[in-house]
Structure formats: C-alpha cells, structure tokens
Design a protein around this motif. Structure first.
Motif, PDB file in Angstrom:
ATOM      1  N   GLN A  30       0.841  -1.203   0.000  1.00  0.00           N
ATOM      2  CA  GLN A  30       0.000   0.000   0.000  1.00  0.00           C
ATOM      3  C   GLN A  30       0.876   1.252   0.000  1.00  0.00           C
ATOM      4  O   GLN A  30       0.729   2.149   0.830  1.00  0.00           O
ATOM      5  CB  GLN A  30      -0.950  -0.021   1.192  1.00  0.00           C
ATOM      6  CG  GLN A  30      -2.035  -1.089   1.034  1.00  0.00           C
ATOM      7  CD  GLN A  30      -3.072  -1.029   2.120  1.00  0.00           C
ATOM      8  OE1 GLN A  30      -3.099  -1.880   2.996  1.00  0.00           O
ATOM      9  NE2 GLN A  30      -3.949  -0.035   2.094  1.00  0.00           N
ATOM     10  N   GLU A  60     -13.488   8.157   7.365  1.00  0.00           N
ATOM     11  CA  GLU A  60     -14.013   6.794   7.336  1.00  0.00           C
ATOM     12  C   GLU A  60     -12.917   5.762   7.608  1.00  0.00           C
ATOM     13  O   GLU A  60     -13.195   4.674   8.107  1.00  0.00           O
ATOM     14  CB  GLU A  60     -14.689   6.509   5.990  1.00  0.00           C
ATOM     15  CG  GLU A  60     -13.763   6.350   4.796  1.00  0.00           C
ATOM     16  CD  GLU A  60     -13.160   7.642   4.278  1.00  0.00           C
ATOM     17  OE1 GLU A  60     -12.351   7.580   3.338  1.00  0.00           O
ATOM     18  OE2 GLU A  60     -13.497   8.724   4.809  1.00  0.00           O
ATOM     19  N   GLU A  61     -11.665   6.104   7.305  1.00  0.00           N
ATOM     20  CA  GLU A  61     -10.548   5.191   7.542  1.00  0.00           C
ATOM     21  C   GLU A  61      -9.936   5.407   8.912  1.00  0.00           C
ATOM     22  O   GLU A  61      -9.733   4.455   9.674  1.00  0.00           O
ATOM     23  CB  GLU A  61      -9.471   5.394   6.457  1.00  0.00           C
ATOM     24  CG  GLU A  61      -8.117   4.751   6.756  1.00  0.00           C
ATOM     25  CD  GLU A  61      -8.130   3.232   6.657  1.00  0.00           C
ATOM     26  OE1 GLU A  61      -7.148   2.603   7.059  1.00  0.00           O
ATOM     27  OE2 GLU A  61      -9.144   2.686   6.187  1.00  0.00           O
ATOM     28  N   PRO A  76      -4.954   4.721  -3.222  1.00  0.00           N
ATOM     29  CA  PRO A  76      -5.684   4.033  -4.283  1.00  0.00           C
ATOM     30  C   PRO A  76      -4.738   3.123  -5.074  1.00  0.00           C
ATOM     31  O   PRO A  76      -3.575   3.464  -5.276  1.00  0.00           O
ATOM     32  CB  PRO A  76      -6.192   5.188  -5.163  1.00  0.00           C
ATOM     33  CG  PRO A  76      -6.144   6.399  -4.292  1.00  0.00           C
ATOM     34  CD  PRO A  76      -4.999   6.192  -3.363  1.00  0.00           C
ATOM     35  N   ASP A  79      -5.075  -2.460  -1.903  1.00  0.00           N
ATOM     36  CA  ASP A  79      -6.427  -2.568  -1.350  1.00  0.00           C
ATOM     37  C   ASP A  79      -7.349  -1.789  -2.270  1.00  0.00           C
ATOM     38  O   ASP A  79      -7.261  -0.557  -2.355  1.00  0.00           O
ATOM     39  CB  ASP A  79      -6.448  -1.999   0.074  1.00  0.00           C
ATOM     40  CG  ASP A  79      -7.848  -1.974   0.679  1.00  0.00           C
ATOM     41  OD1 ASP A  79      -8.809  -2.400   0.008  1.00  0.00           O
ATOM     42  OD2 ASP A  79      -7.986  -1.504   1.830  1.00  0.00           O
ATOM     43  N   HIS A  80      -8.211  -2.479  -2.983  1.00  0.00           N
ATOM     44  CA  HIS A  80      -9.067  -1.816  -3.962  1.00  0.00           C
ATOM     45  C   HIS A  80     -10.120  -0.912  -3.326  1.00  0.00           C
ATOM     46  O   HIS A  80     -10.770  -0.129  -4.029  1.00  0.00           O
ATOM     47  CB  HIS A  80      -9.743  -2.859  -4.855  1.00  0.00           C
ATOM     48  CG  HIS A  80      -8.808  -3.502  -5.846  1.00  0.00           C
ATOM     49  ND1 HIS A  80      -8.157  -2.787  -6.830  1.00  0.00           N
ATOM     50  CD2 HIS A  80      -8.403  -4.790  -5.988  1.00  0.00           C
ATOM     51  CE1 HIS A  80      -7.402  -3.603  -7.546  1.00  0.00           C
ATOM     52  NE2 HIS A  80      -7.526  -4.822  -7.046  1.00  0.00           N
ATOM     53  N   THR A  81     -10.302  -1.009  -2.011  1.00  0.00           N
ATOM     54  CA  THR A  81     -11.278  -0.152  -1.338  1.00  0.00           C
ATOM     55  C   THR A  81     -10.634   1.094  -0.734  1.00  0.00           C
ATOM     56  O   THR A  81     -11.337   1.955  -0.213  1.00  0.00           O
ATOM     57  CB  THR A  81     -11.990  -0.923  -0.212  1.00  0.00           C
ATOM     58  OG1 THR A  81     -11.061  -1.189   0.855  1.00  0.00           O
ATOM     59  CG2 THR A  81     -12.562  -2.233  -0.719  1.00  0.00           C
ATOM     60  N   SER A  82      -9.321   1.203  -0.805  1.00  0.00           N
ATOM     61  CA  SER A  82      -8.620   2.278  -0.110  1.00  0.00           C
ATOM     62  C   SER A  82      -8.740   3.615  -0.828  1.00  0.00           C
ATOM     63  O   SER A  82      -8.502   3.713  -2.036  1.00  0.00           O
ATOM     64  CB  SER A  82      -7.138   1.923   0.058  1.00  0.00           C
ATOM     65  OG  SER A  82      -6.432   2.991   0.656  1.00  0.00           O
ATOM     66  N   ARG A  83      -9.077   4.650  -0.061  1.00  0.00           N
ATOM     67  CA  ARG A  83      -9.026   6.012  -0.571  1.00  0.00           C
ATOM     68  C   ARG A  83      -7.742   6.712  -0.138  1.00  0.00           C
ATOM     69  O   ARG A  83      -7.408   7.773  -0.645  1.00  0.00           O
ATOM     70  CB  ARG A  83     -10.224   6.823  -0.048  1.00  0.00           C
ATOM     71  CG  ARG A  83     -11.567   6.399  -0.632  1.00  0.00           C
ATOM     72  CD  ARG A  83     -12.693   7.285  -0.116  1.00  0.00           C
ATOM     73  NE  ARG A  83     -12.453   8.685  -0.455  1.00  0.00           N
ATOM     74  CZ  ARG A  83     -12.279   9.663   0.444  1.00  0.00           C
ATOM     75  NH1 ARG A  83     -12.281   9.376   1.745  1.00  0.00           N
ATOM     76  NH2 ARG A  83     -12.092  10.906   0.055  1.00  0.00           N
ATOM     77  N   GLN A  92      -7.498  -0.202   8.298  1.00  0.00           N
ATOM     78  CA  GLN A  92      -7.279  -1.036   7.121  1.00  0.00           C
ATOM     79  C   GLN A  92      -5.971  -0.682   6.409  1.00  0.00           C
ATOM     80  O   GLN A  92      -5.408  -1.516   5.693  1.00  0.00           O
ATOM     81  CB  GLN A  92      -8.462  -0.910   6.155  1.00  0.00           C
ATOM     82  CG  GLN A  92      -9.777  -1.419   6.714  1.00  0.00           C
ATOM     83  CD  GLN A  92      -9.747  -2.896   7.087  1.00  0.00           C
ATOM     84  OE1 GLN A  92      -8.992  -3.682   6.525  1.00  0.00           O
ATOM     85  NE2 GLN A  92     -10.576  -3.279   8.066  1.00  0.00           N
ATOM     86  N   GLU A 118      -7.891  -7.886   1.119  1.00  0.00           N
ATOM     87  CA  GLU A 118      -9.329  -7.712   1.354  1.00  0.00           C
ATOM     88  C   GLU A 118      -9.528  -7.251   2.793  1.00  0.00           C
ATOM     89  O   GLU A 118      -9.031  -7.887   3.728  1.00  0.00           O
ATOM     90  CB  GLU A 118     -10.064  -9.037   1.147  1.00  0.00           C
ATOM     91  CG  GLU A 118      -9.958  -9.599  -0.267  1.00  0.00           C
ATOM     92  CD  GLU A 118     -10.778  -8.806  -1.272  1.00  0.00           C
ATOM     93  OE1 GLU A 118     -11.648  -8.019  -0.825  1.00  0.00           O
ATOM     94  OE2 GLU A 118     -10.558  -8.976  -2.474  1.00  0.00           O
ATOM     95  N   PRO A 119     -10.215  -6.131   3.023  1.00  0.00           N
ATOM     96  CA  PRO A 119     -10.427  -5.634   4.383  1.00  0.00           C
ATOM     97  C   PRO A 119     -10.991  -6.703   5.302  1.00  0.00           C
ATOM     98  O   PRO A 119     -11.820  -7.535   4.886  1.00  0.00           O
ATOM     99  CB  PRO A 119     -11.415  -4.486   4.176  1.00  0.00           C
ATOM    100  CG  PRO A 119     -11.116  -3.990   2.791  1.00  0.00           C
ATOM    101  CD  PRO A 119     -10.797  -5.234   2.003  1.00  0.00           C
TER     102      PRO A 119
END
Length: 344
Positions: A158, A201-202, A289, A282-286, A314, A306-307
């Motif tokens: 990441q 949110e993170e 990215p 992590d494809h969900t990470s802001r 995360q 995957e979270p």
C-alpha cells in the motif's frame, strides 16, 4: 507567538498520547516483538532480527517515517518479520530516528536507505529484497530506482508511487498545506488530525466500526487493541522532510514523472521496470488508491488485500491482518524465493 503556541499544543499532545501508550503496555497491549540487536554503523539505526537458520538472503524492511516500526512485528501470529525469518531470510529493519534535525529532508532519508542497501549488499554479497509500507514504501522505491542493480526484489505494501490525480483522500491536504505557519518539527498529533480530516471513514469511523465488529472475536479484539496502542506512538518529523514530500511528490509528482533530482542523481520511476516488483494493494482504499501504485509499474506481481476485522486501521491491515497472513504473505514469500537474489 500564535504559531509557537499552536504547535506546542500538538507536541504536548504527542507526549500525552505516548503516555497513554505506556499505560496500555502495562495493561497487556504491548507488542510481542522478536529478539533483535542493533547493527553497528556510524550513521544507520539498523536492526537485525535473530533467526534459527543460517540465513543468507537479506531483506530490508522500510517502515513509514512517522511512527515506530513494530507494526511489522506486533504479535507472533501476525508478524511479517517472523514470517520472513522463519522462511530463512536474514531480516533487517531500517529504523527512522525519532528526533530529526531541523534540516532533515528527503535527500537525507534516501541517503540513509542507500547506505543500508549498500551495507546489506556488501555484508551478504547479494542484493537485498526491500519491503516498504506506505510512505516507507515510496522512499524504498525511490532508493531502489537510484541503485536498482543493488536491489534484488522490491515489495510495496500500500505504497504510492504516483501522486497528482492519483493521490486519493490526502490530495486536499497536499494542495492546501501552508508550511510557513509550521514550526521546524511537525507534531505527530497534527499529522493524525490532518489524516482524520482527509479520510474520517478510515482513520476515525473505521476504527470504531472495527472495534464493534471485533467484540465477538477475542483474537480480533486483542489485535485491534494493539494496533490502537501503536497509533499512539507519534514522531515529530522535520518540517523540511514533510515539505519535500508534499511539494516534490504530492504536488509536482516528480518521481512518477521521472524527474526527481536527489543526491546529484535522478530517481526515475520507470527504472523500476528493471526490477522484479510486487505490490500489495487494497481496492477499497481512498488513502492509497491502487492506481497510485500500479499505474507506474510495467508488470508487477499484484496481491490484493481484502479488508478484515481486528486490524483497527485497514491501511495497516496487510501487515497485521490474520487473513492477510494466511492468504497473502505465504504467496509473497514464495514469490521472493523464485529465482533468489542475484549476487553483487
């Protein structure tokens, strides 16, 4: 006077948070680290971890330069360091100084990484694997691009390489940061507040949701508590280092543009094409990215995180997640073993 008082308040926050961390240590949330010793070197703070094997293939771990590095060795069952040592690697960790001089900058940081890579190459007569997380991975990639023949393989966890439009949630902070109002040392608590503002949110909501989800899983709850304890260890990096990172990387995107001039050389991101590179994304990470990592790599080996519950944040889940250690790290280690490290 206002600036001085304002920064002093955040620096005091660092002290208070570290004190709370000590209380959590006493309550049983201290990390359970593997035994290590300090490698003798006039300039480096380099750890070498003990191993039961006659390890010859060196690995250099590069943590992010804003918190203590034991996130790589939090608990035996979710320790990247123990996994590597058990797999037969000679594991080293580059430890960033907690007290940085006022003139500490990006060049200083890269120079230390180059010295560590050179030492491991010389001592083991083979190019080390370099593994970096988050901004530590970015710095590791820059160093590897400068001395690519001295690096065996590169693993980015990441870790962003491209910024600009790929920056993600931290982009507004990077654009709006005003360094003239900051003191020579940036309080870690201030960086935390900025991170929460950029990605609540993170860094805020996510940790409470994770705590709630972990209540029925004692192992997850114990892991969650230790990650939270780790977040209380604050560094106060130099303003110049932060300014270099924001201006040269985030705003001007010089590494991705192959135009980052350091130490009388040019660090070119496209030079990484000459290295075997793996990326955990992590494809969900802001916050990081996947495009900020993968866009600049020609043919990386990609592992998808995957979270999962129990990791609190995360952003460090790939390092401490139980599923990550079952499903990702065994394959990363298998990839590291393929072909071995070339001799120098």
């Amino acid at each position: 006077m206002v600036r001085s008082s304002w920064n002093a308040m955040f620096l005091m926050g660092d002290v208070l948070r570290q004190s709370l961390g000590t209380l959590l240590d006493n309550a049983g949330y201290a990390p359970q680290e593997m035994t290590w010793y300090r490698v003798q070197h006039p300039d480096l703070q380099l750890r070498r971890y003990f191993s039961n094997s006659a390890a010859t293939n060196p690995v250099l771990i590069v943590p992010a330069p804003i918190k203590r590095p034991y996130i790589f060795d939090l608990l035996p069952q979710v320790s990247v360091i123990r996994r590597l040592a058990d797999a037969g690697f000679a594991v080293y960790l580059h430890e960033w100084p907690e007290e940085q001089a006022a003139d500490w900058n990006l060049e200083t940081s890269i120079a230390l990484l180059l010295a560590a890579i050179e030492k491991l190459s010389r001592d083991h007569q083979r190019a080390p694997v370099v593994i970096g997380h988050s901004l530590g991975g970015t710095l590791a990639a820059i160093a590897a691009a400068l001395v690519r023949r001295r690096v065996g393989k590169l693993v980015l966890v990441q870790a962003p390489l491209a910024f600009g439009q790929c920056t993600g949630a931290l982009r507004p902070i990077a654009i709006d940061a005003q360094f003239e109002v900051l003191s020579r040392r940036i309080a870690g608590s201030l960086l935390d507040c900025a991170s929460v503002a950029a990605a609540p949110e993170e860094f805020f909501v996510g940790r409470y949701c994770d705590a709630w989800a972990s209540l029925s899983d004692l192992e997850a709850l114990a892991l969650h508590g230790r990650v939270i304890r780790w977040t209380l260890d604050e560094f106060a990096p130099s303003r110049q280092l932060l300014q270099d990172v924001i201006e040269l990387l985030y705003r001007e995107d010089r590494f991705a543009r192959n135009d980052l001039h350091l130490l009388d050389r040019t660090a070119r991101c496209d030079a990484l094409a000459e290295l075997p590179v793996a990326a955990i994304v992590d494809h969900t990470s802001r916050v990081v990215p996947p495009s900020s990592t993968l866009q600049q790599l020609s043919s990386p080996r990609v592992f998808v995180y995957e979270p999962e519950i129990g990791v609190a944040l995360q952003h460090v889940g790939a390092l401490v997640g139980r599923r990550a250690h079952r499903e990702i790290w065994p394959h990363v280690i298998e990839w590291l073993r393929q072909g071995g490290n070339h001799k120098t």
